[in-house]
Write a protein that holds these residues in place. Structure first.
Motif, short mmCIF file in Angstrom:
data_model
loop_
_atom_site.label_atom_id
_atom_site.label_comp_id
_atom_site.label_asym_id
_atom_site.label_seq_id
_atom_site.Cartn_x
_atom_site.Cartn_y
_atom_site.Cartn_z
N LEU A 48 1.11 8.27 -1.45
CA LEU A 48 0.68 6.99 -1.09
C LEU A 48 -0.31 6.44 -2.00
N ARG A 49 -1.37 7.22 -2.48
CA ARG A 49 -2.23 6.82 -3.61
C ARG A 49 -1.65 6.15 -4.70
N ARG A 50 -0.77 6.88 -5.13
CA ARG A 50 0.13 6.50 -6.35
C ARG A 50 0.88 5.11 -6.17
N VAL A 51 1.41 4.88 -4.73
CA VAL A 51 2.02 3.84 -4.36
C VAL A 51 1.14 2.57 -4.24
N PHE A 52 0.05 2.68 -3.63
CA PHE A 52 -0.63 1.82 -3.37
C PHE A 52 -1.71 1.33 -4.48
N LEU A 53 -1.81 2.14 -5.43
CA LEU A 53 -2.69 2.18 -6.72
C LEU A 53 -4.05 2.26 -6.38
N THR A 54 -4.35 3.37 -5.81
CA THR A 54 -5.74 3.51 -5.12
C THR A 54 -6.18 4.78 -5.32
N GLU A 55 -7.28 4.82 -5.38
CA GLU A 55 -8.10 6.35 -5.30
C GLU A 55 -8.92 6.61 -3.94
N GLN A 56 -8.84 5.64 -3.20
CA GLN A 56 -9.29 5.91 -1.85
C GLN A 56 -8.50 6.43 -0.82
N THR A 57 -9.09 5.99 0.55
CA THR A 57 -8.37 6.82 1.70
C THR A 57 -7.10 6.07 1.94
N VAL A 58 -6.20 7.17 2.05
CA VAL A 58 -4.92 6.61 2.73
C VAL A 58 -4.30 7.25 3.98
N PHE A 59 -3.74 6.65 4.97
CA PHE A 59 -3.35 7.09 6.05
C PHE A 59 -1.68 7.19 6.28
N ARG A 220 -14.57 1.53 18.50
CA ARG A 220 -13.68 1.24 17.56
C ARG A 220 -12.34 1.49 18.10
N GLY A 221 -12.22 1.97 19.19
CA GLY A 221 -10.67 2.51 20.02
C GLY A 221 -10.56 3.78 19.53
N TYR A 222 -9.57 4.24 19.97
CA TYR A 222 -9.24 5.95 19.80
C TYR A 222 -7.99 6.23 18.56
N TYR A 223 -6.90 5.67 18.98
CA TYR A 223 -5.77 6.18 18.40
C TYR A 223 -5.80 5.66 16.95
N PHE A 224 -6.35 4.45 16.61
CA PHE A 224 -6.27 3.84 15.29
C PHE A 224 -8.06 3.67 14.63
N ASP A 225 -8.81 4.69 15.10
CA ASP A 225 -10.08 4.87 14.70
C ASP A 225 -9.97 5.24 13.01
N PHE A 226 -10.35 4.54 12.21
CA PHE A 226 -10.21 5.01 10.75
C PHE A 226 -11.14 6.11 10.35
N LEU A 227 -12.16 6.05 11.05
CA LEU A 227 -13.25 7.18 10.56
C LEU A 227 -12.83 8.69 11.17
N GLU A 228 -11.87 8.65 12.29
CA GLU A 228 -11.39 9.93 12.63
C GLU A 228 -10.36 10.10 11.77
N LEU A 229 -9.42 9.14 11.71
CA LEU A 229 -8.22 9.58 10.67
C LEU A 229 -8.54 10.00 9.41
N ALA A 230 -9.64 9.32 8.82
CA ALA A 230 -10.17 9.81 7.33
C ALA A 230 -10.79 11.20 7.74
N ARG A 231 -11.56 11.42 8.69
CA ARG A 231 -12.04 12.92 8.69
C ARG A 231 -11.31 13.99 8.99
N TYR A 232 -10.12 13.70 9.76
CA TYR A 232 -8.99 14.53 9.47
C TYR A 232 -8.07 14.69 8.16
N GLY A 233 -8.14 13.58 7.67
CA GLY A 233 -7.17 13.21 6.37
C GLY A 233 -7.74 14.03 5.31
N GLN A 234 -9.22 14.25 5.32
CA GLN A 234 -9.81 15.04 4.16
C GLN A 234 -9.34 16.44 4.38
#
Ligand SMILES: Cc1ncc(COP(=O)(O)O)c(C=O)c1O
Length: 363
Positions: A48-59, A220-234
């Protein structure tokens, strides 16, 4: 299997999914708290990073693209602050509605359906208000309009407090999109369009600035909480149970897409669009999207002059084994949309257009 005979999907989502990918989905499951899953998810994140051309966080999560509209509203707009929406079709309207449904104070720049947003109108609106975010639908699927995203992105370079949120549901992998270079803070999309995958996955690229904004927002709500998604994503995980079968196919497809090459994929979509536009004009139809803003992934054919019976067209195509589109929202019938997104080849597109021709000849 249901025994139902399959009609090939030539819709602006969901698109036809290659058999190989459907077979990967049927390959049996793995537990999502395993090392094997983490390896799979890590590969998807990298793809996904390569598709979005990003080095940041992807979900990549189990949802449709709409979910990240909600996520963007909850994570990127502080309570009491305003958001500016560009609206020029059904999906722009619906995104605005989702922001409102999440309690955001919304202003909009509305253009007539078929028109693109200009840099001047967006610059003017940004000058007249203070906004936590600007929301742009890159490719308005209902009208076949692609907005000048790269140029609009430029406007936000000297406005660091305004995040740039982009719906690239029907453009990601079908049109040029450079998340980091263009300074996009949230790019959100769905699996069932140019990715050529089954519905059920939502993908997003999220910048450091967007995550910093989320940290300022307590609720921030729960299911789409970016910080939780990022924490697990790490840890290459998702907070809740992911649709593992769909992720198997996403992994396979990301490899295929990157082997094709992003530029080649964008060019193939542009060539499909050109073929379709030429076909429509040669048959006495118009093109609904204004010149210079015609989408590479979906063409809204203007049917007002010829006035063919679009439902008869759809029924005819079904008898020929295709599922095609009769138009969307308030312009259904006045327009019909010819989708050219996903893994479709030029030869396949020609075969689809031959079915339209057959209908026109007999009606
Ligand atoms: C431009 C655009 N945005 C958002 C959506 C909604 O996406 P989803 O159906 O994946 O929630 C669509 C669906 O067609 C779309 O075309």
């Amino acid at each position: 299997m249901s025994g139902r005979s399959h009609r090939r999907l030539v819709l602006p989502g969901p698109v036809e999914v290659r058999r190989e990918l459907l077979e990967v989905q049927a390959n049996g499951l793995i537990g999502h708290r395993t090392a094997e899953f983490a390896e799979l998810y890590a590969r998807i994140q990298e793809g996904l990073r390569r598709v979005f051309l990003t080095e940041q966080t992807v979900f990549a999560i189990g949802a449709s693209g709409t979910g990240f509209w909600e996520g963007a509203a909850r994570n990127c707009i502080r309570p009491g602050r305003r958001v500016l929406h560009c609206v020029g079709g059904s999906f722009g309207e619906r995104w605005r509605m989702v922001s409102q449904a999440n309690g955001c104070a919304v202003d909009s720049i509305v253009v007539e359906w078929g028109q693109a947003h200009t840099v001047a109108m967006v610059a003017d609106a940004l000058d007249r208000g203070e906004y936590d975010a600007l929301c742009v639908v890159h490719n308005e699927t209902s009208t076949g309009v692609i907005n000048p995203l790269r140029e609009i992105c430029e406007l936000l370079r000297d406005r660091p407090d305004t995040l740039l949120l982009v719906d690239c549901v029907s453009s990601a992998l079908g049109a040029e999109l450079r998340v980091d270079e263009w300074g996009i803070d949230v790019a959100l999309t769905s699996s069932q369009k140019c990715f050529g995958l089954s519905p059920g996955l939502a993908f997003a690229a999220v910048s450091e600035a967007a995550l910093a904004r989320a940290r300022e927002i307590a609720v921030r709500g729960y299911y789409f909480d970016f910080l939780e998604l990022a924490r697990y994503g790490q840890r290459h995980q998702t907070p809740s149970t992911p649709p593992v079968s769909l992720l198997f196919a996403a992994d396979r497809q990301l490899q295929a897409v990157l082997a094709e090459g992003l530029a080649a994929r964008w060019e193939r979509h542009a060539a499909l669009a050109e073929l379709t536009q030429r076909w429509a004009l040669a048959r006495g139809f118009g093109l609904f999207a204004e010149e210079g803003a015609r989408s590479p992934t979906v063409t809204a054919v203007d049917n007002r002059e010829r006035g063919i019976d679009v439902m008869a067209l759809v029924a005819f195509a079904r008898r020929r084994g295709y599922e095609i589109d009769p138009g969307y929202g308030k312009i259904k019938g006045k327009t019909f949309r010819i989708a050219h997104m996903g893994d479709l080849t030029i030869a396949e597109m020609e075969a689809v257009l031959a079915v339209y021709d057959e209908f026109l000849q007999q009606s």
